[in-house]
Scaffold this active site. Sequence first.
Site, PDB file in Angstrom:
ATOM      1  N   THR A   1     -22.673  -6.191  30.366  1.00  0.00           N
ATOM      2  CA  THR A   1     -21.296  -6.013  30.859  1.00  0.00           C
ATOM      3  C   THR A   1     -20.408  -5.519  29.725  1.00  0.00           C
ATOM      4  O   THR A   1     -19.615  -4.573  29.892  1.00  0.00           O
ATOM      5  CB  THR A   1     -20.746  -7.336  31.440  1.00  0.00           C
ATOM      6  OG1 THR A   1     -21.773  -7.973  32.208  1.00  0.00           O
ATOM      7  CG2 THR A   1     -19.538  -7.088  32.311  1.00  0.00           C
TER       8      THR A   1
ATOM      9  N   ASP B   1     -22.422 -15.695  30.683  1.00  0.00           N
ATOM     10  CA  ASP B   1     -23.555 -16.031  31.550  1.00  0.00           C
ATOM     11  C   ASP B   1     -23.112 -16.922  32.707  1.00  0.00           C
ATOM     12  O   ASP B   1     -23.692 -16.869  33.788  1.00  0.00           O
ATOM     13  CB  ASP B   1     -24.657 -16.710  30.723  1.00  0.00           C
ATOM     14  CG  ASP B   1     -25.202 -15.753  29.681  1.00  0.00           C
ATOM     15  OD1 ASP B   1     -25.705 -14.688  30.073  1.00  0.00           O
ATOM     16  OD2 ASP B   1     -25.074 -16.031  28.476  1.00  0.00           O
TER      17      ASP B   1
ATOM     18  N   LYS C   1     -22.407 -18.947  27.133  1.00  0.00           N
ATOM     19  CA  LYS C   1     -22.735 -17.629  26.613  1.00  0.00           C
ATOM     20  C   LYS C   1     -23.975 -17.726  25.727  1.00  0.00           C
ATOM     21  O   LYS C   1     -24.418 -18.809  25.392  1.00  0.00           O
ATOM     22  CB  LYS C   1     -21.555 -17.074  25.805  1.00  0.00           C
ATOM     23  CG  LYS C   1     -20.408 -16.596  26.698  1.00  0.00           C
ATOM     24  CD  LYS C   1     -19.266 -15.961  25.932  1.00  0.00           C
ATOM     25  CE  LYS C   1     -19.659 -14.868  25.010  1.00  0.00           C
ATOM     26  NZ  LYS C   1     -20.419 -13.762  25.624  1.00  0.00           N
ATOM     27  N   GLY C   2     -24.501 -16.549  25.365  1.00  0.00           N
ATOM     28  CA  GLY C   2     -25.620 -16.527  24.432  1.00  0.00           C
ATOM     29  C   GLY C   2     -26.925 -16.094  25.065  1.00  0.00           C
ATOM     30  O   GLY C   2     -27.962 -16.111  24.408  1.00  0.00           O
TER      31      GLY C   2
ATOM     32  N   GLY D   1     -27.742 -13.233  25.508  1.00  0.00           N
ATOM     33  CA  GLY D   1     -28.174 -12.119  24.649  1.00  0.00           C
ATOM     34  C   GLY D   1     -28.384 -12.543  23.207  1.00  0.00           C
ATOM     35  O   GLY D   1     -28.668 -11.700  22.345  1.00  0.00           O
TER      36      GLY D   1
ATOM     37  N   GLU E   1     -20.077 -14.243  18.613  1.00  0.00           N
ATOM     38  CA  GLU E   1     -19.109 -14.131  19.725  1.00  0.00           C
ATOM     39  C   GLU E   1     -18.068 -15.254  19.667  1.00  0.00           C
ATOM     40  O   GLU E   1     -16.875 -15.030  19.891  1.00  0.00           O
ATOM     41  CB  GLU E   1     -19.846 -14.177  21.067  1.00  0.00           C
ATOM     42  CG  GLU E   1     -20.669 -12.931  21.338  1.00  0.00           C
ATOM     43  CD  GLU E   1     -21.581 -13.043  22.553  1.00  0.00           C
ATOM     44  OE1 GLU E   1     -21.926 -11.999  23.107  1.00  0.00           O
ATOM     45  OE2 GLU E   1     -21.952 -14.174  22.940  1.00  0.00           O
TER      46      GLU E   1
ATOM     47  N   LYS F   1     -21.655 -14.760  38.176  1.00  0.00           N
ATOM     48  CA  LYS F   1     -21.521 -15.619  36.988  1.00  0.00           C
ATOM     49  C   LYS F   1     -20.634 -16.851  37.258  1.00  0.00           C
ATOM     50  O   LYS F   1     -20.513 -17.731  36.419  1.00  0.00           O
ATOM     51  CB  LYS F   1     -20.920 -14.823  35.814  1.00  0.00           C
ATOM     52  CG  LYS F   1     -21.646 -13.535  35.468  1.00  0.00           C
ATOM     53  CD  LYS F   1     -23.021 -13.796  34.923  1.00  0.00           C
ATOM     54  CE  LYS F   1     -23.810 -12.573  34.535  1.00  0.00           C
ATOM     55  NZ  LYS F   1     -23.299 -11.812  33.428  1.00  0.00           N
TER      56      LYS F   1
HETATM   57  C1  5RP Z   1     -24.606 -12.423  24.728  1.00  0.00           C
HETATM   58  C2  5RP Z   1     -23.746 -12.983  25.776  1.00  0.00           C
HETATM   59  C3  5RP Z   1     -23.452 -12.132  26.963  1.00  0.00           C
HETATM   60  O1  5RP Z   1     -22.084 -11.982  27.081  1.00  0.00           O
HETATM   61  C4  5RP Z   1     -23.991 -12.782  28.184  1.00  0.00           C
HETATM   62  O2  5RP Z   1     -25.366 -13.033  27.978  1.00  0.00           O
HETATM   63  C5  5RP Z   1     -23.788 -11.908  29.428  1.00  0.00           C
HETATM   64  O3  5RP Z   1     -24.614 -10.796  29.352  1.00  0.00           O
HETATM   65  P1  5RP Z   1     -24.680  -9.736  30.526  1.00  0.00           P
HETATM   66  O4  5RP Z   1     -23.333  -9.095  30.604  1.00  0.00           O
HETATM   67  O5  5RP Z   1     -25.767  -8.786  30.112  1.00  0.00           O
HETATM   68  O6  5RP Z   1     -25.027 -10.492  31.797  1.00  0.00           O
HETATM   69  O7  5RP Z   1     -23.276 -14.087  25.711  1.00  0.00           O
HETATM   70  O8  5RP Z   1     -24.884 -13.379  23.741  1.00  0.00           O
END
Ligand code: 5RP
Length: 262
Positions: A36, A92, A102-103, A105, A111, A129
Amino acid sequence: MTQDLSPIEKAKLVASKRAVDFVESGMKVGLGTGSTAAWMVRCLGERVHREGLRIKGVPTSSRTADLAREVGIEVISLDEAKWLDLTIDGTDEFDPELNLIKGGGGAHLWEKIVATASDRMVVIADVSKQVEALGAFPLPVEVIPFGWQTTKALIEETLESLDVLGRECVLRGDHGAPFRTDEGNFIIDLHLKRIANPRRFSLVINQIPGVVENGLFIDICDAVVIGHGDGRVEVRDASSGEIEEGRIEIGDGDNLFTDISD
Ligand code: 5RP
């Protein structure tokens, strides 16, 4: 081509397009990580090219730094910026109080540091979400590699005294090796199912030696922009509770976008 996007990618794109309206020339902006946030970075790059928007971006991961430079955003470090006007990032999960997990990724440490050093954090999300209670998404906990198995055992022991529905802890892998964050650390994903008191949980888990930071963002997010696949967007403000509703049209001019996977 934007007309070929899946509804979920359209939702991410329209949320991103609405969120970058909050950015003004001269701002220092925290740039989130994930699929995103990647749309958001591209939308900001488009404004830099089309309108001559002058901004400095502080990326929350090395991959966001690469993308920001690619789309023409000036990148500076957090220490150069010192303080930011705004951070825009994905999530997330978000709950009714706009607390977050979050996290997913693996970037939640940078962040959280960047969002906390910002006047305002705006979260961009598709409606999937949104949750009533945090915890269905596994909670990422960044730990240092030294003694990680001992740290994991201490986390498991600590979970016994916390009000959660699941207690499985899993070291995140990456092609047969442990996943490494931008800091070279490991991530342990906590499958909690439901966290009864996220504020207390976050404080307790961060007390464990070896734990660097967990993915709970409590009282950090100021607003969430929720995108829908049909172009509708809602902006929810954390302090006032107000909800602004609107619609973003995706036009031919957006054809520079391609489907982004992260
Ligand atoms: C990365 C994050 C992202 O913001 C979270 O995983 C959302 O990712 P996506 O937009 O791909 O669903 O916290 O550490």
